[in-house]
Write an enzyme that holds these catalytic residues in place. Sequence first.
Site, PDB file in Angstrom:
ATOM      1  N   ASP A   1      47.083  34.909  34.808  1.00  0.00           N
ATOM      2  CA  ASP A   1      46.569  34.286  36.140  1.00  0.00           C
ATOM      3  C   ASP A   1      46.166  32.916  36.055  1.00  0.00           C
ATOM      4  OD1 ASP A   1      45.446  34.974  38.872  1.00  0.00           O
ATOM      5  OD2 ASP A   1      45.576  36.699  38.385  1.00  0.00           O
TER       6      ASP A   1
ATOM      7  N   ASP B   1      46.900  31.875  41.741  1.00  0.00           N
ATOM      8  CA  ASP B   1      45.870  32.280  42.560  1.00  0.00           C
ATOM      9  C   ASP B   1      45.604  31.353  43.818  1.00  0.00           C
ATOM     10  OD1 ASP B   1      43.540  34.468  42.802  1.00  0.00           O
ATOM     11  OD2 ASP B   1      42.411  32.669  42.576  1.00  0.00           O
TER      12      ASP B   1
ATOM     13  N   GLU C   1      50.528  33.158  44.813  1.00  0.00           N
ATOM     14  CA  GLU C   1      49.500  33.806  45.994  1.00  0.00           C
ATOM     15  C   GLU C   1      49.382  32.839  47.191  1.00  0.00           C
ATOM     16  OE1 GLU C   1      45.514  36.691  46.735  1.00  0.00           O
ATOM     17  OE2 GLU C   1      45.323  34.659  45.782  1.00  0.00           O
TER      18      GLU C   1
ATOM     19  N   HIS D   1      44.548  44.262  43.162  1.00  0.00           N
ATOM     20  CA  HIS D   1      43.177  44.692  43.096  1.00  0.00           C
ATOM     21  C   HIS D   1      42.449  43.938  44.347  1.00  0.00           C
ATOM     22  CE1 HIS D   1      44.343  40.191  42.349  1.00  0.00           C
ATOM     23  NE2 HIS D   1      42.917  40.037  42.344  1.00  0.00           N
ATOM     24  N   ASP D   2      43.119  43.355  45.201  1.00  0.00           N
ATOM     25  CA  ASP D   2      42.533  42.879  46.467  1.00  0.00           C
ATOM     26  C   ASP D   2      42.459  43.777  47.667  1.00  0.00           C
ATOM     27  OD1 ASP D   2      41.640  40.450  45.256  1.00  0.00           O
ATOM     28  OD2 ASP D   2      43.369  39.502  45.684  1.00  0.00           O
TER      29      ASP D   2
HETATM   30  C1  GLC Z   1      42.498  35.662  44.862  1.00  0.00           C
HETATM   31  C2  GLC Z   1      42.644  36.796  44.139  1.00  0.00           C
HETATM   32  C3  GLC Z   1      41.080  37.427  44.199  1.00  0.00           C
HETATM   33  C4  GLC Z   1      40.015  36.432  44.366  1.00  0.00           C
HETATM   34  C5  GLC Z   1      40.509  35.403  45.077  1.00  0.00           C
HETATM   35  C6  GLC Z   1      39.536  34.239  44.516  1.00  0.00           C
HETATM   36  O1  GLC Z   1      42.922  35.861  46.223  1.00  0.00           O
HETATM   37  O2  GLC Z   1      43.448  37.664  44.295  1.00  0.00           O
HETATM   38  O3  GLC Z   1      40.931  38.590  43.592  1.00  0.00           O
HETATM   39  O4  GLC Z   1      38.981  36.970  44.532  1.00  0.00           O
HETATM   40  O5  GLC Z   1      41.528  34.841  44.838  1.00  0.00           O
HETATM   41  O6  GLC Z   1      39.900  33.522  43.229  1.00  0.00           O
END
Ligand code: GLC
Length: 549
Positions: free
Chosen positions: A99, A200, A254, A326-327
């Site tokens: 990540d 991310d 993402e 995980h979100d």
């Molecule tokens: C992304 C991650 C999430 C995190 C956020 C800030 O959305 O997947 O888990 O809290 O970014 O880094």
Amino acid sequence: MERNRWYKDMVFYQIWPRSFKDGNGDGMGDLWGVLEKLDYIKSLGCDGIWFSPIYPSPGADCGYDIANYMDIAPEFGGMEAFRQVLEGVHTRGMKLIMDLVVNHTSDEHEWFEKSRQRVDPYTDYYIWRPAKPNGKLPNNWDSNFEGKAWTWDEVRGEYYLHLFAVKQPDLNMDNPLVREEVKKILRFWLDMGVDGFREDVITYISKKEGLPDDHLFPIYKGMPNYNHGPHIHEYLAEFKRDVLDHYDCFTLAEAPLVWPKRALKYIDEEKGQLDMMIQFQCQCADCLFTDYLPTKFSLRRMKKAFSNWQYKLAGKAWNMLYLENHDHPRILPRYGSERFWKESGKTLAVSYLFQQGTPFLYQGQEIGMLNWKPEDPDMYEDVQTRYNYAHSNLKKSPEVRLQKMWRSSRDSARTPVQWDRTEHAGFTTGEPWFYVNPNYKEINVADEEQDPDSILHFYRKAIALRKSLPVVRHGTYQEHFPLSRKQYVYSRTMKDQKLLVICSFSEKSTKLRIPRGFDMKNATCVLANYPSQTDSLRPYECRVYLWEK
Ligand code: GLC
Ligand code: CA
């Protein structure tokens, strides 16, 4: 040179390390635990692993607040355990991606410590602004997690921007030195043998000049002041040109609030700067933009999201396919049915695994793990959940407020993986860092290994089938009966191979409908979640039919 794009034939498994498997008995998942389970992951048919962050971090956002990008946290096993995992992954013919969280760092990162003291060259590593003469914040932006996006720093005597938690200050990507740091990080891991990155919230890294005020509802407008900002493609192209192009790796971005047309600017195979994109529409069939605005599940919305991405990327870019990460809360109780747990868990698998793209599974999805439902809001750990609980639905009863959290919280899907029926679900021999879902005696890996009809074995079969059929990579996608509120039917077609996927999303029996042009007399049913096939579809029944020349 034409890239081989090996990621197109892969299936990935996402590890959220704290809750995967504890190897040293301190109650926290770690890389020793991962080492024990590499064969398990491989046995699923997965040949890639994505690690949510395992770097040193104070843990304000469970690792997404990084204090050192070029190390592995000691509680996860440090660099030594990481090298063992990397080797273990590669000797099994698998790949590993990390990540990359560079929109922000932890406020405990050395860069931030120095920046707040104006120590060069770190002075402009972050986005600092003085207070306005009228005492107001530099602008009206909200953070994604905790109130306003600005926090006053006493040391520097200025505000810093944080689009996420207070402890996650945003980096100033307009500063070329910061971009050089990003390249150093990329090279560091690639040189070690890592195979790529999940990036991310990467579409947030370029903020609009002057940081203008947001509209009243920025989310409806796509957050135009920092999402897909003015220099985003330029910076990503720079990372590609200077680093990524020199390695055999891939990137997965993402991207909140992105639709296929915009996505192609990032991931078009000829012109893009990245390889795949994590889109959020597939998570919005039962909510409005975010899990915190829940609506009734709409199968048609789910299908529309799936098909839209399938049609619009076809021939131009590659899809990343997922149902869980995980979100978001677990998918089964949202899009499926707890009453038909086993059936719907399997149907969900089939609904996405035969689309075109690279599928990702999130730990525990393969056994049909369900949402965790704490009796007390204080049991929540997640920064976003805690803030939301404290600030929303205040007029509702405590029970209702809590239930809303079960449905919305990221913690619902962050409980330890349920390995067996022993204490703490076999996750740890110590005291688990987080609560184990009390349903672990009914839902766990060991029991599902014993049951040939389990969701776990079904995932194995589906993944193996997917890998054996070229039509899944190469075939044309077509959705059938798009208006149906009960069934999701799609086909994949190429010259010598054809696949028809039928999924019922109803708790009742429904009529089996076969799209025109599919000759059932010559079809073979290659996968199904009921032992025999009849003329109607039973609750959450799924079938995959194959034609071959
Ligand atoms: C992304 C991650 C999430 C995190 C956020 C800030 O959305 O997947 O888990 O809290 O970014 O880094
Ligand atoms: Ca541990």
